[in-house]
Design a protein around this motif. Sequence first.
Motif, mmCIF file in Angstrom:
data_model
loop_
_atom_site.group_PDB
_atom_site.id
_atom_site.type_symbol
_atom_site.label_atom_id
_atom_site.label_comp_id
_atom_site.label_asym_id
_atom_site.label_seq_id
_atom_site.Cartn_x
_atom_site.Cartn_y
_atom_site.Cartn_z
ATOM 1 N N LEU A 128 0.841 -1.207 0.000
ATOM 2 C CA LEU A 128 0.000 0.000 0.000
ATOM 3 C C LEU A 128 0.875 1.256 0.000
ATOM 4 O O LEU A 128 0.589 2.221 -0.720
ATOM 5 C CB LEU A 128 -0.925 0.011 1.227
ATOM 6 N N ARG A 129 1.957 1.201 0.788
ATOM 7 C CA ARG A 129 2.882 2.346 0.807
ATOM 8 C C ARG A 129 3.466 2.577 -0.583
ATOM 9 O O ARG A 129 3.553 3.701 -1.065
ATOM 10 C CB ARG A 129 4.016 2.094 1.809
ATOM 11 N N GLN A 130 3.835 1.456 -1.245
ATOM 12 C CA GLN A 130 4.418 1.572 -2.588
ATOM 13 C C GLN A 130 3.412 2.193 -3.574
ATOM 14 O O GLN A 130 3.746 3.089 -4.342
ATOM 15 C CB GLN A 130 4.843 0.181 -3.077
ATOM 16 N N ALA A 131 2.149 1.711 -3.516
ATOM 17 C CA ALA A 131 1.116 2.240 -4.412
ATOM 18 C C ALA A 131 0.924 3.736 -4.180
ATOM 19 O O ALA A 131 0.768 4.517 -5.127
ATOM 20 C CB ALA A 131 -0.197 1.495 -4.193
ATOM 21 N N ASP A 132 0.960 4.114 -2.924
ATOM 22 C CA ASP A 132 0.779 5.516 -2.561
ATOM 23 C C ASP A 132 1.957 6.352 -3.085
ATOM 24 O O ASP A 132 1.769 7.400 -3.702
ATOM 25 C CB ASP A 132 0.675 5.620 -1.033
ATOM 26 N N LYS A 133 3.161 5.830 -2.885
ATOM 27 C CA LYS A 133 4.367 6.543 -3.299
ATOM 28 C C LYS A 133 4.390 6.718 -4.821
ATOM 29 O O LYS A 133 4.821 7.757 -5.331
ATOM 30 C CB LYS A 133 5.603 5.748 -2.829
ATOM 31 N N GLU A 134 3.932 5.688 -5.536
ATOM 32 C CA GLU A 134 3.970 5.754 -6.994
ATOM 33 C C GLU A 134 2.744 6.456 -7.580
ATOM 34 O O GLU A 134 2.591 6.544 -8.797
ATOM 35 C CB GLU A 134 4.158 4.345 -7.576
ATOM 36 N N GLY A 135 1.883 6.921 -6.738
ATOM 37 C CA GLY A 135 0.765 7.751 -7.185
ATOM 38 C C GLY A 135 -0.405 7.011 -7.806
ATOM 39 O O GLY A 135 -1.166 7.595 -8.584
ATOM 40 N N PHE A 136 -0.575 5.721 -7.486
ATOM 41 C CA PHE A 136 -1.733 5.006 -8.041
ATOM 42 C C PHE A 136 -3.008 5.466 -7.331
ATOM 43 O O PHE A 136 -3.059 5.474 -6.103
ATOM 44 C CB PHE A 136 -1.567 3.493 -7.869
ATOM 45 N N PRO A 137 -4.027 5.843 -8.087
ATOM 46 C CA PRO A 137 -5.259 6.295 -7.438
ATOM 47 C C PRO A 137 -6.082 5.146 -6.860
ATOM 48 O O PRO A 137 -6.881 5.352 -5.954
ATOM 49 C CB PRO A 137 -6.022 6.991 -8.570
#
Length: 275
Positions: free
Chosen positions: A222-231
């Motif tokens: 989840l942190r990775q998705a957030d960092k990479e800007g996935f909505p």
Amino acid sequence: YYFLNKLGLNDTEIQINSIGCKDCRGEYIKQLKFYLKDRIDSLCEVCKRRFESNPLRILDCKNVVCKNVLEKAPQIEDFLCSSCKEHFDSVKKELDRLKVFYVLNPYLVRGLDYYTRTIFEIKSSHLGSQDTICAGGRYDDLVSELGGPPTPAMGFAIGLERLLLSLEKAGVKPSIACLPCIFVIGIGQACIQEGMRLASLIRSQGIPAIVNFANKSLSAQLRQADKEGFPWVLIVGEKEVEEKRYILRNMKSGRQVYVNEKDFKILDKILKGES
Ligand SMILES: [Zn+2]
Ligand SMILES: [Zn+2]
């Protein structure tokens, strides 16, 4: 052509030529070499080498000295066999019928010699001498030459940098419809595999999806998705796989809803409603 038009490039010119098939091209190359033989000293250095290695390439040399030499050179159109001629005539007729404007360029060739019959380039007037933004053609013999069944084929390439440059020069700002991409999180190897299947179902609905292959914990992913800007994130854990319903999480609001495979058919509406 329609794609380029849709982007807003309306200065493009389609150039076409037929380079015949392996039956008729040989005779043309013979005649072209015969014509160039006595004029070889007038050609540029590169074309002097091409005379033996790839004489057809001399036709599209940008060097003025070569252009002058070629002015009275034999043209391939006069050497096409009857079936290549008939084919090229039908290509032209179809383009006319579709109201696609084109220019015949008898000097158009391709660098690779697997091409057959129709070849084309799309040029932009915004680009100076390196003006081709799209180029391609037919290659009816390539598949069989590689050992496959006889399979007619065609392909083309678009130069992305040149395309962007000509859009910029034309003052066109293409509106990029940015689709929300879904980051699929599988928890554990089996769930990652299930995530791959789900991602392909999502993609088949025209929505981009990426599977995270890193076998990490939910919070790390989840942190990775957030960092990479996935909505959006689709969480596929063991429990979800068992219940055949998965967690769709809006990364901005943190809201989560359950979706199943049937919901994928209306996923665009769900994404819109939940954003
Ligand atoms: Zn032919
Ligand atoms: Zn040259």
